[in-house]
Enzyme design. Structure first.
Site: not given
Length: 755
Positions: A95-96
């Site tokens: 996600e990051d």
């Protein structure tokens, strides 16, 4: 000393701290490790540390502290093994960071990649009016049937985020805490994670109602010594008997959680001082598996030899475990008067084995540990899992993510009722279930054809509420078919889903007819197409749940098609007003609004917040009627689909739901201090009736405080009065002064703010 040197020392300290935390994780995981597990955990740690090396949390700490902490919770507090540790360490990288799911699958295999996929939020844009939170929650739930570790790791992630929430901005705290109370605490409850559920609830309350939280925590702290002294006095005779009979046990008294005390204060409409069962005494037995049940009942007998039990408060989850695997024997007994007390008080006593205690604290993970030994807990837990799977499988039938989340949520906190088929098979349903719920649980067709039931040989209607131990026989007819009224007769997700499916099939023709009617009339009115935006406007205007509900109501004739002329006139007036605003609708989410308001406010402090009172001529907003905010209240703005921005109190009854389901549409809002405004507020007043009371109350309000009374309604019953006063105030200080003055009036016992 040069700045570079300071940074270098700090970085060295951080590296040492990261290694210290990683080694602690390995020590905790050691009993679970086999073959290449330690190598895989090291690989995951190195990949995560490298991927997050430039990232810091809001507190300023290195980001890697977070995944290590989540993995530590998975091991220590949930009891998960090496695969979950690897997934927890990597849960944010897709996600990051630049790392992709395929990279993780190459190194760690398909199972770890599948878990991380379930933990990764859905990116991209969402259809106007949908809920990103609900869609993410649905994605996570979809993995439930494949691998329950996804949700357990998510709960560990949420617990660590809540423990470190103090470093976040206040509006983010409120949003995350609301979502925690709305979705994650009930989920922890259903998965049997009692300790995590309790901590999530307490932390949720700490940020949504900080004053209430501090007050209850202070009072619990103040009476801690007397409480401990009372518990010692209470358990003394029980311990004496247990020692004499050579039981192996541990016994302790523990206070109820702050959140459960808060709920009791709210539901009983009482004060902290009037709640007597502030704590529970737990007896945990070191009993062999085959002796657990017998020893629990023997200890129950010892407790009730000393203290009189309340027969209505006996809960036997030893014979019939809850569907989350929880096993325990609960009784509430009356203590003997202690110290200066004139009467005894009710005390809850929980009796369970060490194995049951582990399942109660660590929930589903411990349940799996003992899986082979107990078909009872397997059957009940699998029954709930199958209900969730069924609800998820029905998402392709047009059910929105919001509807799905609501249905799953409704099944999370409910108590249960245990009933039997004519052949003696045990069926576990949620408390409040009816004969019709039972029929749908047997089979969809049995439910759809149900005309009544027999309970214990006696004929009962579809709406009959089931009691523990009922034996039910369902009566059917080929001519019977479900109707909308049936939705009021059922409480289980399965029954509601099946009834809605039958009704949808039946109502398709009305939906199509309604849409045709609307489209035809709009063309006559000069609106060539029924667009999504117009559908949403109509849905909001007629307060329909969704587009199908809107079309159905027109198709059935519940709303006449000529009513559209009123909608058009109101729409045109709204558009004229909107054209005068600086910030134009439609604004679809909080981020877009924040950008626009920052442009408007320039470099001003709190430029990202809507100023209530000052921004009225620039922004289309109104005060929400559900909670009637007044100046001085903590508030937030909510971007609605068609009605501009609504300002709600953070204590609004709808706040938790709005922030949980549509957090992306929540914006910062605050009162403009220099603007003098008047607000309508409702006060609830109660006390002991006397002659002249109403005169004294109105005199304080009108004559002494010069407040305009908009409405007054006071009723008297058996010498007690209750009333509601609607009046105009300037702000919360003005309101507090008014409440203080009213509380001084003779006979008035309580004054509180209503919605």
């Amino acid at each position: 000393m040069p700045v570079e040197a300071v940074v270098a020392i700090d970085l060295e300290k951080e590296r040492a701290e990261i290694l210290k935390r990683y080694r602690k994780l390995l020590r905790s995981a050691k009993p679970f490790l086999q073959n290449d597990d330690a190598k895989n955990i090291k690989r995951a740690f190195m990949m995560s540390a490298e991927a997050h090396k430039e990232m810091r949390r809001k507190s300023g700490e290195p980001y890697i502290y977070h995944p290590i902490a989540v993995a530590q919770i998975c091991v220590d507090e949930i009891g998960l093994g090496p695969t979950a540790i690897v997934a927890a360490l990597l849960h944010d990288v897709v996600e990051d960071t630049e790392i992709e799911l395929s990279d993780i699958e190459k190194v760690f295999g398909k199972k770890v990649a599948q878990i991380i996929d379930g933990l990764t939020k859905i990116s991209g844009t969402f259809e106007y009016g949908t809920s990103q939170q609900a869609e993410n929650f649905r994605k996570m739930l979809l993995t439930l049937s494949e691998d329950i570790r996804v949700i357990l790791i998510k709960l560990a992630d949420r617990l660590h985020n809540m423990r470190t929430l103090s470093s976040m901005a206040k509006d983010k705290q409120l949003k995350i805490a609301s979502e925690t109370l709305y979705l994650y605490a009930p989920l922890a409850h259903r998965l049997g994670l009692h300790a995590i559920k309790t901590e999530l609830e307490d932390l949720g309350l700490k940020y949504t109602e900080p004053e209430v939280y501090k007050e209850i925590a202070r009072k619990l702290s103040d009476n801690k010594r007397s409480r401990e002294s009372f518990v010692e006095h209470f358990i003394k005779p029980i311990k004496k008997d247990l020692d004499e009979k050579k039981y192996k046990y541990s016994i302790k008294g523990r206070p109820k959680s702050i959140y459960s005390i808060y709920n009791k204060i709210k539901s009983s409409n009482t004060s902290f001082e009037n709640i007597f069962d502030l704590f529970a005494v737990r007896i945990v037995l070191n009993a062999p598996r085959e002796r657990e049940k017998a020893e629990c009942w023997e200890v129950y007998s010892i407790v009730t030899d000393h203290y009189k039990p309340n027969p209505d408060r006996l809960k036997d989850w030893v014979s019939t475990p809850k569907s989350n695997g929880y096993e325990s024997l609960h009784t509430t007994v009356m203590s003997k008067p202690y110290a200066s007390e004139k009467t005894g008080r009710w005390v809850e006593v929980q009796i369970r084995s060490h194995r049951m205690d582990e399942i109660a604290e660590k929930g589903v993970a411990a349940h799996w540990k003992y899986k082979g030994n107990d078909t009872r807990t397997n059957d009940t837990f699998e029954s709930w899992l199958s209900q969730v799977r069924e609800a998820l499988e029905n998402t392709d039938k047009g059910k929105s993510a919001v509807e799905l989340v609501d249905e799953i949520k409704n099944s999370l906190y409910n108590e249960e009722v245990f009933v039997f088929t004519p052949k003696g098979k045990l069926i576990v349903l949620q408390a409040g279930a009816t004969a019709l719920d039972f029929a749908f649980d047997i089979h969809s067709e049995v439910g759809a054809r149900c005309i009544g039931a027999k309970v214990g040989g006696k004929l009962v209607p579809l709406s009959h509420k089931l009691q523990n131990g009922d034996q039910i026989e369902i009566l059917t007819s080929a001519k019977q078919k479900p109707s909308e009224d049936w939705l009021r007769l059922v409480v289980t997700t399965k029954a509601k889903t099946r009834i809605k499916d039958f009704i949808k099939e039946e109502n398709k023709s009305h939906v199509v007819h309604g849409r045709d009617l609307i489209e035809h009339r709009l063309k006559i009115m000069g609106i060539p197409h029924l667009t999504l935006e117009i559908t949403n406007q109509l849905r909001a205007y007629y307060n329909a749940k969704d587009a199908n509900d809107l079309f159905y109501r027109f198709g059935k004739g519940y709303i006449q098609v000529d009513q559209l002329k009123h909608w058009k006139a109101d729409r045109e007036m709204h558009e004229r007003k909107q054209a005068e605003k600086v910030i134009q609708l439609p604004i679809t989410d909080g981020k877009t609004f924040t950008k626009e308001i920052k442009k408007l406010h320039g470099e001003r402090k709190d430029a990202d917040a809507l100023l209530i009172g000052e921004d009225m001529d620039k922004v289309d907003y109104t005060l929400a009627k559900c909670c009637n905010p007044i100046s001085g209240d903590d508030v937030f703005g909510f971007v609605t689909i068609n009605e501009g921005i609504k300002i709600h109190r953070t204590k609004c009854p709808n706040a938790t739901e709005l922030m949980s389901r549509h957090g992306d549409r929540v914006i910062k809002a605050q009162w403009a201090s220099q603007i003098q405004m008047s607000f309508t507020v409702n006060l609830l007043i109660s006390g002991i009736d006397r002659a002249g009371l109403v005169h004294d109350v109105t005199r304080v309000i009108s004559s002494e405080l010069k407040v305009n009374i908009m409405g007054l309604n006071i009723g008297v019953n058996d010498g007690l009065f209750e009333g509601k006063i609607t009046l105009m105030v300037h702000d919360t200080d003005h309101l507090d002064l008014l409440v203080q003055q009213l509380e001084q009036v003779s006979g008035v016992v309580e004054v509180s703010r209503g919605e």
